[in-house]
Design a protein around this motif. Structure first.
Motif, PDB file in Angstrom:
ATOM      1  N   TRP A  35       0.829  -1.201   0.000  1.00  0.00           N
ATOM      2  CA  TRP A  35       0.000   0.000   0.000  1.00  0.00           C
ATOM      3  C   TRP A  35       0.865   1.253   0.000  1.00  0.00           C
ATOM      4  O   TRP A  35       1.798   1.391   0.788  1.00  0.00           O
ATOM      5  CB  TRP A  35      -0.902   0.031   1.223  1.00  0.00           C
ATOM      6  N   LYS A  36       0.531   2.171  -0.874  1.00  0.00           N
ATOM      7  CA  LYS A  36       1.216   3.470  -0.941  1.00  0.00           C
ATOM      8  C   LYS A  36       0.292   4.604  -0.501  1.00  0.00           C
ATOM      9  O   LYS A  36       0.750   5.657  -0.075  1.00  0.00           O
ATOM     10  CB  LYS A  36       1.687   3.748  -2.366  1.00  0.00           C
ATOM     11  N   ASN A  54      -3.495   8.014   9.782  1.00  0.00           N
ATOM     12  CA  ASN A  54      -3.090   6.819   9.024  1.00  0.00           C
ATOM     13  C   ASN A  54      -3.581   5.516   9.636  1.00  0.00           C
ATOM     14  O   ASN A  54      -2.879   4.509   9.645  1.00  0.00           O
ATOM     15  CB  ASN A  54      -1.570   6.771   8.836  1.00  0.00           C
ATOM     16  N   TYR A  73       2.947   3.850   5.485  1.00  0.00           N
ATOM     17  CA  TYR A  73       3.058   3.616   4.045  1.00  0.00           C
ATOM     18  C   TYR A  73       4.507   3.583   3.568  1.00  0.00           C
ATOM     19  O   TYR A  73       4.883   2.701   2.803  1.00  0.00           O
ATOM     20  CB  TYR A  73       2.271   4.683   3.268  1.00  0.00           C
TER      21      TYR A  73
END
Length: 97
Positions: A35-36, A54, A73
């Motif tokens: 995941w970015k 986040n 991330y």
């Protein structure tokens, strides 16, 4: 993604057998992905809810249980912060746990 505090999921699965299959599936998907952005999370888990700081909330066993993780991330790390029932979830602050 590397999952931190996986022992929390394993212990929960021992106490809640009906969650085992869903947790194994969640773990397999997360470990195989990269995941970015928040959109990447939602592409893998469309019912996930993105939370401030986040964090993401996942529904386990059709929303019987809730899993909250903190996603780093850049480092490709998912830190398990909470897993529990709806009642237990209602007693925490998902943005800070």
């Amino acid at each position: 993604m590397l999952i931190i505090y996986l022992v929390k999921l394993n212990e929960f699965a021992k106490k809640h057998a009906n969650a085992r299959k869903s947790l194994i599936t969640w773990k397999m998907v997360v470990e195989r992905t990269s995941w970015k952005t928040k959109q990447d999370v939602l592409a893998d888990f469309p019912k996930a809810k993105m939370i401030k700081n986040n964090r993401a909330r996942f529904e386990i066993v059709h929303n019987t249980y809730r899993l909250i993780v903190h996603i780093f991330y850049e480092d490709q790390i998912v830190e398990i912060r909470f897993i529990g029932t709806h009642n237990e979830y209602d007693r925490i602050d998902p943005e800070t746990i």
